[in-house]
Design a protein around this motif. Sequence first.
Motif, mmCIF file in Angstrom:
data_model
loop_
_atom_site.group_PDB
_atom_site.id
_atom_site.type_symbol
_atom_site.label_atom_id
_atom_site.label_comp_id
_atom_site.label_asym_id
_atom_site.label_seq_id
_atom_site.Cartn_x
_atom_site.Cartn_y
_atom_site.Cartn_z
ATOM 1 N N ARG A 1 -55.755 -24.744 -26.786
ATOM 2 C CA ARG A 1 -56.302 -25.327 -25.642
ATOM 3 C C ARG A 1 -56.650 -25.439 -24.313
ATOM 4 O O ARG A 1 -57.418 -25.661 -23.157
ATOM 5 N N PHE A 2 -54.844 -24.276 -24.213
ATOM 6 C CA PHE A 2 -54.030 -24.569 -22.882
ATOM 7 C C PHE A 2 -55.750 -23.865 -21.600
ATOM 8 O O PHE A 2 -56.354 -22.396 -22.571
ATOM 9 N N PRO A 3 -56.102 -23.847 -20.645
ATOM 10 C CA PRO A 3 -57.067 -23.387 -19.829
ATOM 11 C C PRO A 3 -56.232 -22.286 -19.736
ATOM 12 O O PRO A 3 -55.967 -21.727 -19.084
ATOM 13 N N THR A 4 -57.508 -21.144 -19.958
ATOM 14 C CA THR A 4 -57.051 -20.074 -20.237
ATOM 15 C C THR A 4 -56.719 -19.093 -18.560
ATOM 16 O O THR A 4 -55.516 -17.967 -18.612
ATOM 17 N N ASP A 5 -57.974 -19.454 -17.508
ATOM 18 C CA ASP A 5 -57.349 -19.225 -16.634
ATOM 19 C C ASP A 5 -55.890 -19.493 -15.726
ATOM 20 O O ASP A 5 -55.331 -18.545 -15.678
ATOM 21 N N ILE A 6 -55.361 -20.904 -15.945
ATOM 22 C CA ILE A 6 -53.919 -21.040 -16.240
ATOM 23 C C ILE A 6 -53.027 -19.828 -16.812
ATOM 24 O O ILE A 6 -51.978 -19.254 -16.677
#
Length: 249
Positions: free
Chosen positions: A219-224
Amino acid sequence: MNVRFYFYVSLLSAVVATFNLKAAPTEYHFYTEQFPPYSYLQQNAITGINVDLVNALCQRLQLSCTITLLPWRRAFEQAQHHHFSGVFSTSRSADRESLFHWVGPIASEPGYLFRLKGRTEINPTNLTEAKNYIVAVSRGDRLEAFLQSNGFNYDRNLMGFSTRTEPIPLFLANKVDLLAGSKRALRSWMLEQNMPADTAEPLFKLEDVGKHYLALNLRFPTDIALAMQVELDNMRKNGELAALVQSYQ
């Protein structure tokens, strides 16, 4: 009617913006282990090649990041439970592929089995022969799983520890026959014990163990995550990553 419609649209937009602001993490948490020279505690500060690398990625992306040093098994579990977190230096393998998003490879080297220099009676040339000796492993580590998949077990030839460096004193005292790690890591471990860098000598290379990565929670932000990969690729292309590794020689 139009005024009322635009009012509700504006209200909905404000709610969504507020939700996104609250949902966006203000801090990212990364976990690692005592694994010199890639990550280790020195004078109450966490440092190392991959610690510096992760910090550099955070600085480039203007992220607020913390790095915590834990026993490997706990570090690995923490990264799976906390959404805005990751764990390094993590070997990427088929059995782990679906557990994380992956950024890398980060700094890593091939793994070998090592014996104490001078112990010529310890002379395996392959994994089958190595089963006749005691091999130290870090619990939960990819090397543990790799050796177990090749027929090693705790009842016979594996000895488990909470960190990779914990068995070093036993290795130096001839209580552990073999250590697994990279040439860079073993040099660092021996120097840390005030021993010559070549105290441990490699016997043979371990195939299919996997390179090191920064493993991010699903669930880590994909864009980051994508931005971190881009920055890492840039550091590799312009020589910054190689210079960072060289600075720990």
